[in-house]
Scaffold this motif. Sequence first.
Motif, PDB file in Angstrom:
ATOM      1  N   PRO A 122      39.265  67.948  33.753  1.00 20.35           N
ATOM      2  CA  PRO A 122      40.556  67.572  33.169  1.00 20.35           C
ATOM      3  C   PRO A 122      41.652  67.524  34.231  1.00 20.35           C
ATOM      4  N   VAL A 123      42.432  66.463  34.225  1.00 20.11           N
ATOM      5  CA  VAL A 123      43.628  66.451  35.058  1.00 20.11           C
ATOM      6  C   VAL A 123      44.736  67.119  34.258  1.00 20.11           C
ATOM      7  N   THR A 124      45.563  67.864  34.931  1.00 21.21           N
ATOM      8  CA  THR A 124      46.570  68.666  34.231  1.00 21.21           C
ATOM      9  C   THR A 124      47.984  68.101  34.340  1.00 21.21           C
ATOM     10  N   TRP A 133      49.086  59.051  32.720  1.00 24.35           N
ATOM     11  CA  TRP A 133      47.861  59.834  32.898  1.00 24.35           C
ATOM     12  C   TRP A 133      46.738  59.041  33.543  1.00 24.35           C
ATOM     13  N   LEU A 134      46.632  57.746  33.243  1.00 26.66           N
ATOM     14  CA  LEU A 134      45.514  56.969  33.772  1.00 26.66           C
ATOM     15  C   LEU A 134      45.485  56.938  35.305  1.00 26.66           C
ATOM     16  N   ILE A 138      42.327  58.232  37.598  1.00 21.25           N
ATOM     17  CA  ILE A 138      41.653  57.399  38.584  1.00 21.25           C
ATOM     18  C   ILE A 138      41.702  58.050  39.961  1.00 21.25           C
ATOM     19  N   ALA A 139      42.827  58.680  40.290  1.00 25.87           N
ATOM     20  CA  ALA A 139      42.930  59.376  41.579  1.00 25.87           C
ATOM     21  C   ALA A 139      41.926  60.521  41.657  1.00 25.87           C
ATOM     22  N   ARG A 140      41.742  61.234  40.553  1.00 26.81           N
ATOM     23  CA  ARG A 140      40.772  62.341  40.542  1.00 26.81           C
ATOM     24  C   ARG A 140      39.352  61.820  40.683  1.00 26.81           C
TER      25      ARG A 140
END
Length: 338
Positions: A122-124, A133-134, A138-140
């Motif tokens: 999960p990105v926070t 958020w997208l 994508i960066a993660r």
Amino acid sequence: MPPGSPRARISGLLGTVGHTPLVRLERLLGRANVSVWAKLEGANPGGSAKDRTASALVDAALRGGLLRPGHGTLVESSSGNLGIGLARLAAWHGWTFHCVTDPRANRLTVAAIKALGGIIHPVTDPDADTGEWLPARIARVGELLAELPGAISLDQYGNPAALDAHDHGTMAEIVEELGAPPDWLFVAVSTTGTIGGCLRHLDRLGAPTHTVAVDALGSVLFGGEVGPRTLTGFGAGIVPDLALGASPTEVARVRDAASIRGCRLMARREGILAGASGGAVVAALLERADALPPGSDVVLVLHDTGQAYLDTVYDDDWVRETLGEDADAALDLGEGTP
């Protein structure tokens, strides 16, 4: 085993994707001179149209040698449904699947990905530059690709195999079942793979179908202006590559409250639990009810079911807490359009 025996007709799980029901909606629109049909993509084994996308992406990677059975690590960004599709395929093929999500993902959907063996990342925080958020997801994905040896991403936002899934699958089935292209087609958009594939099929047929891309108010797709969005499953904070070649007849931008009301109307009038994007499609249809010429065949693509939305879209307390003063509009199931 004789070819005509019952067991010979039973397919393995991978063969159950597609050929979803196209059902006539008798009570939703209230116009006897217009035929409305719903393509129930929730009948796919993973519960959504993203099963088609996941299968097409994986098949293309297998043909291209990027993946082989028993050996592979997949990393993908998903708001939920594609994650389920890829987790299921990864389990079947013996791969490891890493799914990057954000806090808006439905709790039950994330639980399903985990149950199938997927690893959740999960990105926070949203992207610092856009507040979306997208881009953060994508960066993660890029970070994980650098960290995990041999990992690949199938890129649902730009992979043309996603278009194939709905060109030769979804739209081809609709045309075959109706016996002709529909006069109107309503499709919710996010990666735009579904509508892009449908448009490609219709263009090849030379069909005059009026196509409505159903987008969330606050999404940047097809020239939209960025703004706050609550519901998952449709809308986007950046324009994906797949959207660049798609030209729907018109774009319907739907408020969260109207989407929720559309879900509830579909449930009460037709007995169909649709996901949030399906509610938006219903709202877009009802807003255009008077513009539909008599004798029209109208098809709504319902991307998923409402099972994962029972504690959000279908929960009165959640709607009131989340939408505030707009909750009354979302919960009002009286006559009229959303």
